[in-house]
Design an enzyme around this catalytic site. Structure first.
Site, PDB file in Angstrom:
ATOM      1  N   HIS A  98       0.987  -1.012   0.071  1.00 28.40           N
ATOM      2  CA  HIS A  98      -0.026  -0.010   0.035  1.00 28.40           C
ATOM      3  C   HIS A  98       0.744   1.330   0.215  1.00 28.40           C
ATOM      4  CE1 HIS A  98      -3.768   2.021   1.858  1.00 28.40           C
ATOM      5  NE2 HIS A  98      -3.132   2.849   1.180  1.00 28.40           N
ATOM      6  N   HIS A 103      -9.626   1.070  -1.352  1.00 31.69           N
ATOM      7  CA  HIS A 103      -9.374   1.649   0.109  1.00 31.69           C
ATOM      8  C   HIS A 103     -10.895   1.549   0.739  1.00 31.69           C
ATOM      9  CE1 HIS A 103      -5.505   3.274  -1.311  1.00 31.69           C
ATOM     10  NE2 HIS A 103      -5.534   3.828  -0.387  1.00 31.69           N
ATOM     11  N   GLU A 161     -11.096   3.509   6.092  1.00 33.07           N
ATOM     12  CA  GLU A 161     -10.128   4.192   6.662  1.00 33.07           C
ATOM     13  C   GLU A 161     -10.914   5.327   7.399  1.00 33.07           C
ATOM     14  OE1 GLU A 161      -7.917   6.514   3.989  1.00 33.07           O
ATOM     15  OE2 GLU A 161      -6.275   7.073   4.716  1.00 33.07           O
TER      16      GLU A 161
HETATM   17  N1  HPA Z   1      -6.671   7.278   1.283  1.00 32.26           N
HETATM   18  C1  HPA Z   1      -7.416   7.651   0.318  1.00 32.26           C
HETATM   19  N2  HPA Z   1      -6.806   8.218  -0.884  1.00 32.26           N
HETATM   20  C2  HPA Z   1      -5.592   8.399  -0.772  1.00 32.26           C
HETATM   21  C3  HPA Z   1      -4.357   7.800   0.100  1.00 32.26           C
HETATM   22  C4  HPA Z   1      -5.276   7.272   1.328  1.00 32.26           C
HETATM   23  O1  HPA Z   1      -4.718   7.056   2.442  1.00 32.26           O
HETATM   24  N3  HPA Z   1      -3.295   8.256   0.135  1.00 32.26           N
HETATM   25  C5  HPA Z   1      -3.445   8.779  -1.194  1.00 32.26           C
HETATM   26  N4  HPA Z   1      -4.631   8.792  -1.897  1.00 32.26           N
HETATM   27 ZN    ZN Z   2      -3.587   4.727   0.483  1.00 32.73          ZN
END
Ligand code: HPA
Ligand code: ZN
Length: 350
Positions: A26, A210, A213
């Site tokens: 990642h 993703h 998060e």
């Molecule tokens: N999250 C979402 N988009 C992103 C991230 C991340 O951690 N890093 C670079 N683009």
């Molecule tokens: Zn990322």
């Protein structure tokens, strides 16, 4: 309150972590652009920056959430204009990764950040790939390119990006085998990209996204159900749904966790509260990664060191994190076997 109450790592533990053979799954290549290189590229391309010095730019890296980071990350990417710029950025990352004993890296790149500014898709691919191939040929450093769609843009725009990239597929078949989904998570759920991900899978790409998060655990379930991803990037908020955690354990679904990123973007307030160790001990296939190291204060070793110290991880747990990385990578069984042998030998002899 003493905020640094974590046990300091012994010299032996530190050197064990530093030497541990690693995979990185990642990593956003645009997030490896260090302020020094950013200034050098701005000068080379005659671009004026709203910062006078490297230090004042670095001082602006005080983020409150994902979006506050993304704003600077996209602004920083504006200095990338030529094939050589993409090459220089990628070569600098590889040097850092190799110093941290990374053997294999799977690298996100965001073509829309560049094509939107009039940079040809072919320029982006060519610069990144030249550095990756050189590292493979000269040092045996292996890699995979993961082309990512920006989720704040529309699905129609993702389809256009896919169309623009497909003519390059054969030329980069040795590197480009996967598709990702990144950028602003909240309000941009997986379902928005269901059709384009189905198309990518039909075309034979591996897919990751993703999720969890900043977004809720439901986005993780939806990434599994609607996008049929093979890995979840971040996924730390999965813990809010115990049934989802059971599912992740049963599936051996990898989570590519990025500890320093989570701290810098205020996903956690304190590294000692990070759930990486809890997830690992529960049997979730968590891995450690650096995300955007130029912005978050450290590459792979810094991430491993931070969690080892804050969460009191054992050597065996650190080796398990590295094992999880090998298992979750998109390399052949033979390559996985080779990396596993190196890792187990290291673990036995240190
Ligand atoms: N999250 C979402 N988009 C992103 C991230 C991340 O951690 N890093 C670079 N683009
Ligand atoms: Zn990322």
């Amino acid at each position: 309150m003493n905020m640094s109450a974590t046990a300091p790592l012994s010299d032996a533990m530190r050197s064990f972590i530093e030497g541990l053979p690693k995979t990185e799954l990642h990593l956003h290549i645009e997030g490896t652009l260090e302020p020094e290189l950013l200034f050098a590229l701005a000068q080379r391309n005659n671009i004026e920056l709203p910062y006078d010095t490297v230090e004042s730019l670095r001082a602006a890296y005080a983020f409150t959430d994902l979006q506050s980071f993304l704003d600077l990350y996209y602004a920083g990417a504006n200095v990338l204009r030529t094939e050589q710029d993409f090459y220089d950025m990628t070569a600098a990352y590889i040097a850092q990764a190799r110093a941290d004993q990374v053997r294999h890296a799977e690298i996100f790149f965001d073509p829309q950040t560049h094509t939107e500014r009039g940079i040809p898709m072919a320029t982006v691919f060519a610069g990144i790939a030249r550095a990756l191939r050189q590292a493979r040929d000269e040092h045996g450093f292996s890699s995979v390119m993961i082309m990512s769609f920006l989720r704040h843009m529309s699905e129609a725009e993702a389809f256009i990006t896919l169309e623009q990239a497909l003519p390059l597929r054969e030329q980069y078949a040795d590197l480009w085998s996967a598709i990702g989904l990144d950028s602003s998570e909240r309000g941009n759920p997986p379902e928005k990209f269901q059709r384009v991900f189905a198309r990518c899978r039909e075309l034979g790409f591996r897919v990751v996204a993703h999720a969890g998060e900043e977004g809720p655990a439901a986005y993780v379930s939806d990434a599994l159900d609607l996008l049929q991803v093979e890995r979840i990037d971040h996924g730390v908020r999965s813990e809010e749904d115990p049934a989802l955690i059971e599912r992740l354990i049963k599936l051996r679904m990898p989570l590519t966790v990025c500890p320093l990123s989570n701290l810098k973007l205020c996903v956690v307030d304190d590294m000692r509260q990070h759930n990486l160790a809890r997830l690992l001990r529960a049997g979730v296939a968590v891995t450690v990664n650096s995300d955007d190291p130029a912005y978050f204060g450290g590459y792979m070793n810094a991430n491993y060191l931070a969690v080892a110290s804050a969460l009191a991880l054992s050597r065996e747990e650190l080796v398990q994190l590295a094992r999880n990385g090998i298992a979750a990578s998109f390399i052949s069984t033979a390559e996985k076997e080779r990396l596993s042998i190196e890792l187990e030998q290291y673990a036995r002899s240190h």
